[in-house]
Design a protein around this motif. Structure first.
Motif, PDB file in Angstrom:
ATOM      1  N   GLN A 149       6.243  37.840  -6.950  1.00  0.00           N
ATOM      2  CA  GLN A 149       7.012  38.184  -8.174  1.00  0.00           C
ATOM      3  C   GLN A 149       7.276  37.040  -9.094  1.00  0.00           C
ATOM      4  OE1 GLN A 149      10.317  40.428  -6.236  1.00  0.00           O
ATOM      5  NE2 GLN A 149       9.009  41.796  -5.454  1.00  0.00           N
ATOM      6  N   GLN A 150       7.485  35.831  -8.367  1.00  0.00           N
ATOM      7  CA  GLN A 150       7.668  34.638  -9.207  1.00  0.00           C
ATOM      8  C   GLN A 150       6.429  34.599 -10.126  1.00  0.00           C
ATOM      9  OE1 GLN A 150      10.675  34.259  -8.623  1.00  0.00           O
ATOM     10  NE2 GLN A 150      10.692  32.254  -8.191  1.00  0.00           N
ATOM     11  N   ALA A 151       5.349  35.000  -9.965  1.00  0.00           N
ATOM     12  CA  ALA A 151       4.253  34.754 -10.659  1.00  0.00           C
ATOM     13  C   ALA A 151       4.285  35.495 -11.898  1.00  0.00           C
ATOM     14  CB  ALA A 151       2.882  34.941 -10.059  1.00  0.00           C
TER      15      ALA A 151
ATOM     16  N   SER B  98      13.616  39.375   1.831  1.00  0.00           N
ATOM     17  CA  SER B  98      12.721  38.759   0.751  1.00  0.00           C
ATOM     18  C   SER B  98      13.428  38.626  -0.536  1.00  0.00           C
ATOM     19  CB  SER B  98      11.507  39.517   0.474  1.00  0.00           C
ATOM     20  OG  SER B  98      11.657  40.890   0.032  1.00  0.00           O
ATOM     21  N   ASN B  99      12.723  38.267  -1.604  1.00  0.00           N
ATOM     22  CA  ASN B  99      13.345  38.209  -2.842  1.00  0.00           C
ATOM     23  C   ASN B  99      13.124  39.691  -3.595  1.00  0.00           C
ATOM     24  OD1 ASN B  99      14.118  35.732  -2.658  1.00  0.00           O
ATOM     25  ND2 ASN B  99      12.241  34.798  -3.709  1.00  0.00           N
ATOM     26  N   TYR B 100      14.000  39.850  -4.341  1.00  0.00           N
ATOM     27  CA  TYR B 100      13.906  41.233  -4.910  1.00  0.00           C
ATOM     28  C   TYR B 100      13.856  41.269  -6.519  1.00  0.00           C
ATOM     29  CZ  TYR B 100      15.399  42.939  -0.755  1.00  0.00           C
ATOM     30  OH  TYR B 100      15.274  43.637   0.725  1.00  0.00           O
TER      31      TYR B 100
ATOM     32  N   PHE C 259      23.265  29.881  -9.508  1.00  0.00           N
ATOM     33  CA  PHE C 259      22.659  29.450 -10.836  1.00  0.00           C
ATOM     34  C   PHE C 259      21.573  28.444 -10.627  1.00  0.00           C
ATOM     35  CE2 PHE C 259      26.462  31.523 -11.921  1.00  0.00           C
ATOM     36  CZ  PHE C 259      26.048  32.304 -13.081  1.00  0.00           C
ATOM     37  N   ARG C 260      20.519  28.651 -11.572  1.00  0.00           N
ATOM     38  CA  ARG C 260      19.841  27.364 -11.686  1.00  0.00           C
ATOM     39  C   ARG C 260      20.041  27.099 -13.223  1.00  0.00           C
ATOM     40  NH1 ARG C 260      14.510  29.018 -10.755  1.00  0.00           N
ATOM     41  NH2 ARG C 260      14.942  29.033  -8.649  1.00  0.00           N
ATOM     42  N   GLY C 261      20.778  26.169 -13.460  1.00  0.00           N
ATOM     43  CA  GLY C 261      21.303  25.752 -14.987  1.00  0.00           C
ATOM     44  C   GLY C 261      22.325  26.913 -15.324  1.00  0.00           C
TER      45      GLY C 261
HETATM   46  C1  LIG Z   1      12.932  33.642  -3.320  1.00  0.00           C
HETATM   47  O1  LIG Z   1      13.117  32.716  -4.380  1.00  0.00           O
HETATM   48  C2  LIG Z   1      13.720  31.484  -4.076  1.00  0.00           C
HETATM   49  C3  LIG Z   1      14.425  30.908  -5.503  1.00  0.00           C
HETATM   50  O2  LIG Z   1      13.737  31.256  -6.538  1.00  0.00           O
HETATM   51  C4  LIG Z   1      12.522  30.712  -3.656  1.00  0.00           C
HETATM   52  O3  LIG Z   1      12.795  29.384  -3.472  1.00  0.00           O
HETATM   53  C5  LIG Z   1      11.923  31.248  -2.415  1.00  0.00           C
HETATM   54  O4  LIG Z   1      10.579  30.601  -2.438  1.00  0.00           O
HETATM   55  C6  LIG Z   1      11.486  32.885  -2.796  1.00  0.00           C
HETATM   56  N1  LIG Z   1      11.195  33.213  -1.335  1.00  0.00           N
HETATM   57  C7  LIG Z   1      10.320  34.348  -0.957  1.00  0.00           C
HETATM   58  C8  LIG Z   1      10.101  34.988   0.045  1.00  0.00           C
HETATM   59  O5  LIG Z   1       9.776  34.856  -2.198  1.00  0.00           O
END
Ligand SMILES: *[C@@H]1O[C@H](CO)[C@@H](O)[C@H](O)[C@H]1NC(C)=O
Ligand SMILES: Cc1cc2nc3c(=O)[nH]c(=O)nc-3n(C[C@H](O)[C@H](O)[C@H](O)COP(=O)(O)OP(=O)(O)OC[C@H]3O[C@@H](n4cnc5c(N)ncnc54)[C@H](O)[C@@H]3O)c2cc1C
Ligand SMILES: *[C@@H]1O[C@H](CO)[C@@H](O)[C@H](O)[C@H]1NC(C)=O
Ligand SMILES: *[C@@H]1O[C@H](CO)[C@@H](O)[C@H](O)[C@H]1NC(C)=O
Ligand SMILES: *[C@@H]1O[C@H](CO)[C@@H](O)[C@H](O)[C@H]1NC(C)=O
Ligand SMILES: *[C@@H]1O[C@H](CO)[C@@H](O)[C@H](O)[C@H]1NC(C)=O
Length: 650
Positions: free
Chosen positions: A2-4, A46-48, A297-299
């Protein structure tokens, strides 16, 4: 993963290529990422996309709506709409447990809200109320207040919301809210014969039938409710067609109740916004019995939260790719904000908390709709009444059997109350309303606020005060309710306080109680309104149709109390500062008016953080909060979908 997809810009650029990669990747990863149905998790795994702090009315309404299209994010490039297999995932972290479906929760006549009261919350000594100390009652359970409240389901009036809007909040008028009231709810009509006999009426054009929140009317009424109705009428309070159609006039009406009509059981947010969809939402998680302690927070970007078991334990973190949403209620959202570095600088410094956003309004502007109970005895009260369930075991057993067989029964009514009520404008209450208002207007607004009040918070209060005083002269604004439960008590609800209190952390321990001071009745106008309501109640009880029951107002009240001062003195010893309608501690107001959030609930000075719960209200309305909180949850869900292009909102 999801980060991508984190920002819309990043995937708009390489959209097509990315789409394929994301699709393959998520299809492959999905079984590991999330289960195939909504899940009660024991730990965030996990992250949401969104993390919501607090699983009450606002929290669960949002979680339901944000997860309703699991295909998720849509990307529109020119005329081409691509749908990614990108799951919107939501985690709700709720301090309380799931209820166990006890009678005290589901069956109105067995109402036992204390099963899930937040423990160890108390008020400061209330200086306006004889320095008495009170429990501060709010919910700690999945569903929040909706799981334990008295099920009264009322919208505010046109004036209420237009004044929210006039305080600097475009998009909050009655016409803006009505579609969300309708979307949120599913009204079931009572049997025609009951409606006729119990004086139940409604305006079909303003009642929704397709939403999740079920409501109707109890299928039973006590004979004494007719005596009270007729007495209220002869005391000048007219029947109104529908309390929920914006009502330009106040009056008497049958109270809509949050009942699932076929079973006459409670429709709580847990049932209507979680259980209803649990079988089909792999992307909707609830972590119960855990308390959010801090926003990370990040910043200035909110990226996650810390949380720990409500009973105490190790702190964990969970991250959100889009937003953190606070929905912890008016007593706890300000606590989380302050613990996270968002609040009055001076307070944060005292606890050595790094300031992320200096917002003097966080925790200020606390309001509630206080209550007063007036005890009576009767020489000729009617059987049955709301006390009969308690005093007559035969009647109790008979009514319970009727209820269990889904026949009309007293068990469909919240215990101790009756089925009708009056909402009064100030001019319905007293012919002196212009004098009372003029006197309040002549007063320095700062006079009864704490001396060290922040300048912007004071400006916000002045604006609110101007609005409230206009309401005092408006026939469409309710300032109080009068109710008779048909047994030993009459009740007064004061809806529009001028007094203001606050919530402030008292420790950096997230499990420690905050300081809570309603400062109830510190502004003397509040007591003047109470005295007027009290006299109106006496007028109702002096009408022939109440007099036939032989009522006597008894200690600590009684006939011997005649002057305003005598009545006010006893009131200061008897008013309860809270009806658990606490609000307004992270107010939606411009920053220069001490506001904490903008008109789309975004916390000032940071990104990725909103307040969804009743803390966002600027002022109390002419009604109980639930209907407006469900609608506000729907409205916010839509604006979040618009912002991120979710669920076809592009
Ligand atoms: C969740 O988000 C954090 C901070 O953004 C990141 O460092 C971490 O790798 C992520 N973990 C997963 C399981 O996606
Ligand atoms: C006993 C009682 C009777 C009431 N009667 C009525 C009525 O008849 N009609 C009406 O309209 N209204 C009534 N209310 C008020 C109404 O229920 C509330 O105003 C409404 O629930 C507020 O909705 P919310 O979403 O803002 O917060 P809530 O529904 O209160 O939800 C907040 C949730 O957040 C959780 N929480 C708090 N802090 C944290 C944290 N740090 N981490 C995680 N979770 C947290 C709480 O446990 C709670 O479940 C009553 C309330 C109570 C308590
Ligand atoms: C509305 O509520 C009634 C009664 O519970 C139910 O039969 C009906 O299916 C509901 N409608 C919707 C759209 O959920
Ligand atoms: C309903 O209203 C009618 C007409 O005003 C009145 O006679 C009757 O007693 C009322 N009944 C109840 C239950 O309020
Ligand atoms: C108790 O309830 C029963 C059943 O409804 C009724 O017949 C009886 O009269 C009631 N007793 C009293 C004292 O009201
Ligand atoms: C606030 O903190 C002080 C000092 O720790 C403590 O003595 C007091 O009891 C606390 N007040 C409340 C209401 O918890």
């Amino acid at each position: 993963m999801q980060q991508a997809l984190g920002g819309r810009s990043s995937w708009l650029s390489g959209a097509l290529l990315l789409a394929v990669v994301v699709l393959l990747d998520l299809v492959a990863a999905e079984p590991k990422l999330v289960p195939h149905h909504a899940t009660i998790v024991s730990r965030a795994s996990s992250n949401y996309t969104f993390v919501i702090a607090g699983g009450g009315i606002a929290g669960l309404t949002l979680a339901d709506r944000l997860t309703e299209d699991p295909s998720g994010e849509h990307c529109k490039i020119e005329h081409l709409v691509l749908t990614y297999l990108y799951l919107v995932t939501v985690l709700v972290i709720e301090a309380g447990p799931f209820d166990q479906g006890q009678d005290g929760i589901l069956v109105p006549g067995a109402f036992a809200p204390y099963l899930y009261f937040w423990p160890n919350l108390v008020t400061a000594p209330q200086v306006g109320l004889d320095n008495r100390v009170f429990p501060a009652v709010c919910a700690q359970v999945v569903g929040g207040g909706s799981t334990i409240n008295a099920m009264v389901y009322l919208r505010g009036t046109i004036v209420d919301y237009s004044q929210w809007e006039a305080l600097g909040n475009p998009g909050w008028g009655w016409a803006d809210l009505l579609p969300y009231f309708l979307k949120s709810e599913n009204y079931t009509r009572p049997a025609a014969s009951l409606a006729r006999e119990a004086n139940i009426s409604w305006d079909e054009t303003t009642r929704g039938h397709s939403g999740p929140v079920k409501y109707s009317y109890p299928n039973y009424f006590y004979p004494g409710s007719a005596n009270w109705w007729n007495a209220a009428k002869s005391a000048g309070l007219p029947p109104i067609q529908d309390p929920n159609n914006g009502r330009e006039k106040q009056g008497i009406f049958a109270m809509p109740s949050l009942l699932d009509a076929p079973s006459m059981t409670r429709s709580s947010a847990r049932r209507n916004h979680f259980d209803r969809v649990a079988g089909s939402r792999p992307n909707y998680h609830i972590l119960a019995s855990n308390t959010v302690s801090k926003v990370l927070f990040r910043g200035k970007q909110a990226v996650g939260v810390n949380y720990l078991a409500t009973g105490g334990g190790e702190v964990s973190s969970v991250y959100a790719t889009k937003e953190i949403i606070l929905a912890a209620g008016a007593l706890h959202t300000p606590q989380i904000l302050q613990l996270s570095g968002i609040g009055p600088k001076k307070l944060l410094k005292k606890f050595k908390i790094t300031v992320i956003s200096d917002l003097p309004g966080v925790g200020q502007n606390l309001q509630d709709q206080s209550t007063l109970t007036i005890p009576y005895t009767f020489t000729a009260n009617l059987f049955p009444n709301s006390n009969s369930i308690v005093t007559n075991a035969t009647y109790n057993a008979e009514q319970r059997a009727l209820y269990d067989a889904q026949n009309p029964s007293a068990y469909s009514i919240i215990s101790t109350i009756s089925t009708n009520i009056a909402s009064l404008s100030l001019q319905d209450t007293t012919t002196d309303y212009k004098k009372t208002t003029a006197k309040a207007r002549a007063q320095d607004p700062a006079r009864y606020l704490p001396k060290d009040i922040d300048r912007t918070v004071l400006e916000g209060y002045k604006a609110q005060r101007r609005m409230t005083l206009k309401q005092f002269e408006h026939a469409g604004a309710g300032i109080g309710n009068l109710h008779w439960g048909t047994a030993n008590n009459a009740l007064i609800y004061h809806l529009k306080p001028l007094s203001r209190g606050y919530v402030a952390i008292n420790s950096t321990d997230p499990l420690a109680a905050p300081l809570i001071d309603f400062r109830s009745a510190t502004d003397p106008t509040d007591i003047a309104l109470y005295v007027a309501l009290f006299r109106k109640n006496r007028q109702i009880f002096s009408q022939p149709s109440m007099q036939v029951l032989g009522p006597t107002e008894i200690s600590p009240f009684g006939e011997q109390l005649q002057t305003d001062e005598q009545i006010a003195n006893v009131m200061r010893q008897t008013i309860n500062p809270s009806n658990s309608h606490q609000c307004c501690t992270a107010a939606m107001l411009p920053r220069k008016l001490g506001g904490v959030v903008s008109n789309d609930h975004k916390v000032y000075g940071v990104r990725g953080l909103r307040v969804a719960d009743i803390s966002f209200w600027p002022m109390e309305i002419s009604a109980a909060p639930t209907a407006t909180m469900y609608a506000a949850g729907e409205k916010l869900a839509d604006s979040i979908k618009d912002e991120y292009c979710l669920d076809g909102h592009c």
